[in-house]
Motif scaffolding. Structure first.
Motif, PDB file in Angstrom:
ATOM      1  N   UNK A 183       0.838  -1.203   0.000  1.00 43.95           N
ATOM      2  CA  UNK A 183       0.000   0.000   0.000  1.00 43.95           C
ATOM      3  C   UNK A 183       0.872   1.252   0.000  1.00 43.95           C
ATOM      4  N   UNK A 184       1.899   1.251   0.844  1.00 42.91           N
ATOM      5  CA  UNK A 184       2.808   2.393   0.893  1.00 42.91           C
ATOM      6  C   UNK A 184       3.515   2.606  -0.443  1.00 42.91           C
ATOM      7  N   UNK A 185       3.779   1.506  -1.156  1.00 44.83           N
ATOM      8  CA  UNK A 185       4.444   1.603  -2.457  1.00 44.83           C
ATOM      9  C   UNK A 185       3.452   1.853  -3.595  1.00 44.83           C
ATOM     10  N   UNK A 186       2.175   2.054  -3.225  1.00 40.67           N
ATOM     11  CA  UNK A 186       1.101   2.359  -4.190  1.00 40.67           C
ATOM     12  C   UNK A 186       0.884   1.239  -5.198  1.00 40.67           C
ATOM     13  N   UNK A 187       0.959   0.006  -4.734  1.00 42.40           N
ATOM     14  CA  UNK A 187       0.637  -1.137  -5.582  1.00 42.40           C
ATOM     15  C   UNK A 187      -0.876  -1.161  -5.794  1.00 42.40           C
ATOM     16  N   UNK A 188      -1.349  -1.448  -7.018  1.00 39.16           N
ATOM     17  CA  UNK A 188      -2.795  -1.391  -7.288  1.00 39.16           C
ATOM     18  C   UNK A 188      -3.607  -2.451  -6.557  1.00 39.16           C
ATOM     19  N   UNK A 189      -3.005  -3.597  -6.209  1.00 41.66           N
ATOM     20  CA  UNK A 189      -3.750  -4.676  -5.542  1.00 41.66           C
ATOM     21  C   UNK A 189      -2.919  -5.215  -4.369  1.00 41.66           C
ATOM     22  N   UNK A 190      -2.794  -4.432  -3.309  1.00 42.19           N
ATOM     23  CA  UNK A 190      -1.895  -4.809  -2.218  1.00 42.19           C
ATOM     24  C   UNK A 190      -2.276  -6.113  -1.519  1.00 42.19           C
ATOM     25  N   UNK A 191      -3.577  -6.350  -1.295  1.00 42.40           N
ATOM     26  CA  UNK A 191      -3.989  -7.563  -0.580  1.00 42.40           C
ATOM     27  C   UNK A 191      -3.680  -8.803  -1.400  1.00 42.40           C
ATOM     28  N   UNK A 192      -4.017  -8.770  -2.692  1.00 45.58           N
ATOM     29  CA  UNK A 192      -3.746  -9.918  -3.565  1.00 45.58           C
ATOM     30  C   UNK A 192      -2.240 -10.157  -3.685  1.00 45.58           C
ATOM     31  N   UNK A 193      -1.485  -9.078  -3.789  1.00 45.57           N
ATOM     32  CA  UNK A 193      -0.025  -9.211  -3.900  1.00 45.57           C
ATOM     33  C   UNK A 193       0.561  -9.857  -2.654  1.00 45.57           C
ATOM     34  N   UNK A 194       0.069  -9.460  -1.482  1.00 40.91           N
ATOM     35  CA  UNK A 194       0.559 -10.028  -0.233  1.00 40.91           C
ATOM     36  C   UNK A 194       0.259 -11.523  -0.159  1.00 40.91           C
ATOM     37  N   UNK A 195      -0.922 -11.919  -0.575  1.00 43.49           N
ATOM     38  CA  UNK A 195      -1.285 -13.340  -0.578  1.00 43.49           C
ATOM     39  C   UNK A 195      -0.403 -14.127  -1.542  1.00 43.49           C
ATOM     40  N   UNK A 196      -0.100 -13.523  -2.679  1.00 39.24           N
ATOM     41  CA  UNK A 196       0.770 -14.187  -3.657  1.00 39.24           C
ATOM     42  C   UNK A 196       2.159 -14.430  -3.075  1.00 39.24           C
ATOM     43  N   UNK A 197       2.679 -13.447  -2.355  1.00 42.10           N
ATOM     44  CA  UNK A 197       4.002 -13.601  -1.736  1.00 42.10           C
ATOM     45  C   UNK A 197       3.990 -14.764  -0.755  1.00 42.10           C
ATOM     46  N   UNK A 198       2.953 -14.841   0.083  1.00 44.89           N
ATOM     47  CA  UNK A 198       2.876 -15.936   1.048  1.00 44.89           C
ATOM     48  C   UNK A 198       2.809 -17.289   0.335  1.00 44.89           C
ATOM     49  N   UNK A 199       2.055 -17.361  -0.758  1.00 41.69           N
ATOM     50  CA  UNK A 199       1.920 -18.621  -1.504  1.00 41.69           C
ATOM     51  C   UNK A 199       3.263 -19.066  -2.071  1.00 41.69           C
ATOM     52  N   UNK A 200       4.016 -18.140  -2.672  1.00 38.03           N
ATOM     53  CA  UNK A 200       5.322 -18.506  -3.239  1.00 38.03           C
ATOM     54  C   UNK A 200       6.312 -18.840  -2.129  1.00 38.03           C
ATOM     55  N   UNK A 201       6.310 -18.038  -1.073  1.00 35.75           N
ATOM     56  CA  UNK A 201       7.164 -18.344   0.082  1.00 35.75           C
ATOM     57  C   UNK A 201       6.911 -19.772   0.571  1.00 35.75           C
ATOM     58  N   UNK A 202       5.640 -20.114   0.676  1.00 36.37           N
ATOM     59  CA  UNK A 202       5.267 -21.431   1.194  1.00 36.37           C
ATOM     60  C   UNK A 202       5.776 -22.540   0.281  1.00 36.37           C
ATOM     61  N   UNK A 203       5.699 -22.314  -1.021  1.00 38.08           N
ATOM     62  CA  UNK A 203       6.210 -23.307  -1.970  1.00 38.08           C
ATOM     63  C   UNK A 203       7.726 -23.435  -1.852  1.00 38.08           C
TER      64      UNK A 203
END
Length: 371
Positions: A183-203
């Motif tokens: 959000x601070x970096x003005x990403x258009x979809x911060x919640x979805x992006x955060x979930x994607x990071x967790x998914x890749x981290x988990x893999x």
């Protein structure tokens, strides 16, 4: 006055030494001593570090306020670096502009080869990515240095944080932290992006060795050639990575791969995860590595998760303390020279030389008598 006299106020006479020697010696100190709010732990070694930090502060602030024309290059660098870190007005005015080239590069990633090339560039400026890399002495040939590759890519301390139920709240806090960063970096979809990071981290975490395995010095010593590494992880463009790292054909001609199976797992993940998902994951690494040096909202967001949530530290350290640590981390050798010149006179060095010589003599006598 002896060491025992110094320790006596912290001892607990109600605990018998034969029942609990540690509690007998330290019990009252543990009960009565408060950990400073800007620390996650406390004790003599941390106190010594704080005392040294105060000495270093005097040196650095003096150099920051001095006349560059009369200074050596190292002294000027120390002063300039500290002054730039302390200049919060300029930092807040610039916002994310200092990392804009990195943000644009991440947005422009077209494929996995671009990702590998970017990681090489990113590591050159202190970033981190899919794995860790460092140069150190060969554990079995101390006359040479080797590139070492270690498992990496995670935003949480280790793989257990991604699979154990007891860390579920930490994972939720991690996602909230990432969302705030985006959000601070003005990403258009911060919640979805955060979930994607967790998914890749988990893999990625699914291919990590457990902590106990990573401490096995035999198991983690695996010499490999570049051809071996490419065969182990073919999905990663090692040539593009090394080129953008600033290396040559000798960089990975032979390397120690600490967790070989992780690289094999990484290759599978690279094949299966689309580049559209890698972009927010890579962006999170850029933001996390930069957050402590950006505006106050980035600094506070980063500390709130890594300081308060993960380490239990209630309070962010004073800016001058963070500035001293930053300068020491960036150009520690130069700071060390200034420190020694003021706080380690030749007489102290001679005493230490004597101490070390005595230790060597004692070890030599002890070892020579072993069967």
């Amino acid at each position: 006055m002896t060491i025992l006299d110094d320790a006596r106020p912290g001892m607990d006479p109600d605990i018998r030494p034969q029942d609990d020697l540690f509690g007998h010696v330290n019990g009252r100190w543990l009960d009565e001593t408060e950990i400073p709010d800007d620390r996650s732990s406390w004790g003599p070694f941390v106190q010594l570090a704080d005392a040294a930090e105060a000495h270093v502060r005097e040196i650095i602030e003096e150099l920051a306020a001095g006349d560059p024309a009369t200074m050596t290059d190292d002294a000027r660098k120390i002063g300039d670096l500290f002054a730039s870190f302390m200049d919060t007005e300029t930092i807040n005015a610039r916002g994310t502009r200092p990392i804009r080239p990195l943000l644009d590069a991440v947005e422009g990633l077209r494929d996995v080869r671009d990702l590998a090339a970017f990681l090489g560039e990113f590591e050159r400026v202190g970033g981190h990515g899919l794995f860790g890399s460092y140069v150190d002495t060969d554990d079995r040939r101390s006359d040479r240095y080797l590139m070492h590759l270690v498992q990496g890519g995670l935003g949480l301390p280790d793989e257990s944080y991604y699979r154990e139920e007891k860390f579920a709240e930490i994972r939720d806090a991690y996602v909230a932290y990432l969302e705030r960063l985006f959000t601070l970096a003005e990403h258009p979809r911060p919640e979805a992006a955060a979930r994607t990071v967790l998914e890749i981290d988990t893999r990625l975490a699914a291919g990590h060795w457990e902590r106990a395995e990573t401490r096995d010095v035999q198991k983690t010593y695996n010499l490999m050639t570049l051809a071996d590494i490419k065969q182990l992880c073919p999905a990663f463009d090692w040539d593009a990575y090394v080129t953008n790292l600033g290396g040559t054909e000798e960089t990975l001609a032979e390397a120690c791969v600490r967790q070989p199976s992780y690289l094999g797992h990484l290759s599978t993940v690279l094949d299966e995860v689309p580049i559209d998902a890698w972009r927010p994951w890579m962006l999170s690494h850029v933001l996390r590595s930069s957050a402590a040096y950006l505006t106050d909202d980035f600094v506070e967001t980063n500390f709130d998760f890594y300081g308060r949530t993960l380490n239990g530290t209630p309070e962010l350290r004073a800016r001058w303390k963070r500035g001293v640590a930053f300068v020491e981390g960036a150009i520690g050798e130069a700071v060390g020279k200034e420190y020694v010149a003021r706080h380690f006179p030749p007489t102290s060095k001679a005493l230490m030389d004597d101490l070390v010589a005595n230790l060597l003599a004692a070890y030599r006598q002890s070892i020579s008598q072993l069967d």
